[in-house]
Design a protein around this motif. Structure first.
Motif, short mmCIF file in Angstrom:
data_model
loop_
_atom_site.label_atom_id
_atom_site.label_comp_id
_atom_site.label_asym_id
_atom_site.label_seq_id
_atom_site.Cartn_x
_atom_site.Cartn_y
_atom_site.Cartn_z
N HIS A 63 0.82 -1.21 0.00
CA HIS A 63 0.00 0.00 0.00
C HIS A 63 0.85 1.26 0.00
O HIS A 63 0.36 2.35 0.31
CB HIS A 63 -0.95 0.00 1.19
N ALA A 64 2.15 1.12 -0.37
CA ALA A 64 3.04 2.29 -0.43
C ALA A 64 3.72 2.37 -1.80
O ALA A 64 4.91 2.68 -1.91
CB ALA A 64 4.09 2.20 0.67
N ARG A 65 2.93 2.10 -2.85
CA ARG A 65 3.49 2.10 -4.21
C ARG A 65 2.67 2.98 -5.14
O ARG A 65 2.65 2.80 -6.35
CB ARG A 65 3.54 0.67 -4.75
N GLY A 66 1.95 3.96 -4.54
CA GLY A 66 1.02 4.77 -5.31
C GLY A 66 1.68 5.84 -6.16
O GLY A 66 2.90 5.95 -6.25
N ALA A 67 0.82 6.67 -6.77
CA ALA A 67 1.28 7.67 -7.74
C ALA A 67 1.34 9.08 -7.17
O ALA A 67 1.68 10.02 -7.90
CB ALA A 67 0.35 7.65 -8.96
N ARG A 68 0.99 9.25 -5.90
CA ARG A 68 1.02 10.59 -5.31
C ARG A 68 1.86 10.58 -4.05
O ARG A 68 1.98 9.56 -3.34
CB ARG A 68 -0.40 11.08 -5.00
N GLY A 69 2.45 11.74 -3.77
CA GLY A 69 3.28 11.86 -2.60
C GLY A 69 4.05 13.16 -2.61
O GLY A 69 3.74 14.09 -3.37
N VAL A 70 5.09 13.23 -1.79
CA VAL A 70 5.89 14.44 -1.63
C VAL A 70 7.28 14.17 -2.19
O VAL A 70 8.00 13.29 -1.69
CB VAL A 70 6.00 14.84 -0.14
N ALA A 71 7.64 14.88 -3.25
CA ALA A 71 8.99 14.76 -3.80
C ALA A 71 9.99 15.36 -2.82
O ALA A 71 9.78 16.47 -2.30
CB ALA A 71 9.07 15.46 -5.15
N LEU A 72 11.07 14.65 -2.54
CA LEU A 72 12.06 15.13 -1.59
C LEU A 72 13.02 16.10 -2.26
O LEU A 72 13.24 16.04 -3.48
CB LEU A 72 12.81 13.94 -0.99
N PRO A 119 6.55 10.47 -10.37
CA PRO A 119 6.85 9.62 -11.52
C PRO A 119 6.37 8.20 -11.26
O PRO A 119 6.29 7.77 -10.10
CB PRO A 119 8.38 9.69 -11.63
N PRO A 120 6.04 7.46 -12.31
CA PRO A 120 5.51 6.10 -12.10
C PRO A 120 6.48 5.25 -11.28
O PRO A 120 7.69 5.34 -11.43
CB PRO A 120 5.36 5.55 -13.53
N ALA A 121 5.91 4.43 -10.41
CA ALA A 121 6.72 3.53 -9.60
C ALA A 121 7.33 2.44 -10.48
O ALA A 121 6.72 2.02 -11.47
CB ALA A 121 5.87 2.90 -8.51
N PRO A 122 8.53 1.99 -10.16
CA PRO A 122 9.11 0.88 -10.92
C PRO A 122 8.28 -0.38 -10.75
O PRO A 122 7.56 -0.54 -9.77
CB PRO A 122 10.51 0.72 -10.30
N SER A 123 8.38 -1.26 -11.72
CA SER A 123 7.65 -2.52 -11.64
C SER A 123 8.27 -3.39 -10.55
O SER A 123 9.46 -3.70 -10.61
CB SER A 123 7.70 -3.24 -12.98
N LEU A 124 7.48 -3.73 -9.56
CA LEU A 124 7.98 -4.52 -8.44
C LEU A 124 7.16 -5.79 -8.31
O LEU A 124 5.96 -5.81 -8.64
CB LEU A 124 7.87 -3.72 -7.13
N PRO A 125 7.79 -6.85 -7.84
CA PRO A 125 7.02 -8.09 -7.67
C PRO A 125 5.97 -7.91 -6.58
O PRO A 125 6.19 -7.18 -5.61
CB PRO A 125 8.08 -9.11 -7.25
N PRO A 126 4.82 -8.54 -6.73
CA PRO A 126 3.80 -8.46 -5.68
C PRO A 126 4.28 -9.19 -4.43
O PRO A 126 5.15 -10.07 -4.52
CB PRO A 126 2.59 -9.16 -6.29
#
Length: 507
Positions: free
Chosen positions: A47-56, A254-261
């Motif tokens: 639940h921490a792979r979304g498309a919104r957040g705070v850029a550091l 930016p889109p999250a990298p493809s990660l295994p489930p």
């Protein structure tokens, strides 16, 4: 009834401490980890792979290049507070590099077993919500669903109104199953290491960190953030920031990298014991910290390199290309090097970790090639060093019982080390006097001091390698310890034989 439950908990804690310590050779097969063994290392929660957040922010290296090691940023710290928070999080978790010849990458400002980095950071505020620190996305990623929403109120253990907190949580499944019960100690030790680095980074940037007395708030925070013990998450530590409002605003990332489930971990027969060894901090009557610098040595730190140089140089030793382990070469060091290590080791963890732990956890030092100090064995006391015996063979004897001896594919630099530190305690007395929490708290304590030793070594161009790979019974004899005192952790500090350029991965 309460006393009966506590006695049962103390007995269980003592049994667990024995099984992963003195008794591990009798009741567990040797740790043999393969590259293909299952691990959740470096994977953000689902639940921490979304498309919104705070850029550091960018420029953390440049900022810390202008701050002498051992000093706070002061007026150099940027405004607003959100930028300071971003730089602090990056200093603690985002100082990364890749070493071309190392078989374990990446590396950070903190040591970690096989670069697994099982301690994760979250940021929570009210109003605001919650985010996950993803250093590879260079962002605070908004948690999906209810976990990312603003807490209902302070009654559920949330941060106070207008306040921001950093949440540190270890995840046992980041270590492969062959580590067995040892995963518990390793996660707790690394939580202590990361606690000091996070507190230190927040201090440097003027954020006023305070370690909270967690108690039931830790459990509520874990549930609110979706940190399920069934998924390997441990009770979190809560660091409150006492620097006023921190305005965090979400943007599209930016889109999250493809990660295994997330995949189910293998069945762990010791899972219940491991989970039971993690107890939240609660109920300690501890005094206030000292002078707003709870992570730094009390006196002035010897001037020299910048914070950026020291954090970049922090390493656990290097070996030749294709080899595992760490190399070493003997090099005489001035007494000032030893004194700097002692200064960093003398700083205790902040409340609510009980000050009484200091009377239970002892620290021994094996030294060689230090100007004005005889090669031999010493005990570290509040007054400095207590000489035990001269012994020019001490490093060779420690090396002989070390968990991974030299071979064609393995290097070990213990024989050439300058300083070998060993934490030890009387586990029975520790638990009987401080209760079943004490074993877990002792690991946090050792981790806290270890990160200080790592920084001291890095400031002098040395490596510092924490290790649990030793024979406890033999080490007791080498260090002249009574049978009741168990080695908890070893930190080997010295000069590497191999040096090579590293690829810096932070801005």
């Amino acid at each position: 009834m309460t006393g009966t439950r506590e006695a049962a908990g103390t007995e269980a804690a003592e049994r667990f401490a024995f099984l992963q310590g003195l008794g591990k050779e009798l009741y567990a097969p040797p740790v043999a980890v393969r590259p293909t063994d299952h691990s959740t290392s470096l994977l953000p929660p689902a639940h921490a792979r979304g498309a919104r957040g705070v850029a550091l922010p960018l420029g953390t290296r440049h900022l810390l290049s202008g701050v002498p090691f051992g000093e706070a940023a002061g007026d150099r710290a940027p405004e607003p507070a959100a930028a300071r928070l971003g730089h602090a999080l990056l200093a603690a978790f985002g100082v990364m590099r890749r070493e071309p010849h190392n078989i374990y990458n990446d590396h950070r400002a903190v040591p970690s077993v096989r670069s697994k980095f099982p301690v994760h950071a979250f940021v929570e505020q009210r109003p605001g919500g919650a985010w996950y620190l993803d250093p590879y996305r260079h962002a605070l990623v908004r948690l999906d669903g209810p976990a990312g929403q603003e807490p209902a109120g302070e009654g559920d253990g949330a941060a106070g109104a207008g306040r921001t907190r950093i949440v540190l949580a270890g995840r046992v499944t980041d270590f492969p199953l062959p580590y067995q019960r040892l995963r518990s100690a390793l996660v707790l030790l690394e939580t202590g290491i990361n606690l000091r680095m996070t507190m230190l980074a927040a201090e440097l940037l003027g954020l006023g960190p305070v370690l909270a007395e967690a108690g039931t708030a830790a459990g509520r925070t874990a549930r609110r953030l979706g940190l399920d013990p069934a998924d390997g998450w441990c009770p979190p530590l809560l660091i409150e920031l006492d620097a006023g409002p921190v305005a965090l605003s979400d943007t599209a990332l930016p889109p999250a990298p493809s990660l295994p489930p997330p995949s189910p971990a293998p069945v762990d027969p010791a899972a219940g014991e491991v989970a039971g060894s993690f107890l939240p901090l609660s109920g300690w009557d501890a005094p206030a910290g000292h002078g707003g610098r709870p992570s730094l040595p009390h006196g002035p730190v010897r001037p020299g390199a910048s914070w950026a140089e020291v954090l970049s140089a922090r390493n656990s030793g290097r070996a030749a290309a294709g080899a595992d382990g760490f190399s070493g070469r003997r090099l005489e060091r001035p007494r000032a090097v030893l004194d700097d290590h002692l200064g960093w080791a003398a700083v205790p963890p902040p409340p609510p970790l009980p000050p009484a732990l200091a009377g239970h956890i002892r620290l021994s030092l094996c030294a060689q090639d230090v100007t004005g100090v005889e090669d031999g064995l010493y005990r570290v006391t509040s007054d400095g060093l207590e000489h035990v015996r001269d012994d020019g063979t001490l490093m060779a004897r420690i090396s002989a019982q070390f968990g991974y001896p030299r071979s064609e594919t393995m290097d070990s630099g213990v024989v050439e080390a300058t300083l070998v530190w060993v934490f030890h305690t009387d586990t029975g007395r520790l638990l009987s006097e401080l209760g079943p929490q004490a074993w877990a708290l002792a690991q946090l304590w050792c981790g806290w001091v270890t990160q200080g030793l790592c920084l001291a070594s890095a400031s002098h161009g040395m490596y510092a390698r924490p290790a649990r790979s030793y024979d406890e019974v033999t080490l007791q004899t080498v260090l002249d310890l009574p049978a009741c005192e168990v080695p908890l952790l070893m930190v080997v500090c010295g000069t590497a034989r191999y040096r090579e350029p590293a690829l810096g991965l932070w801005t």
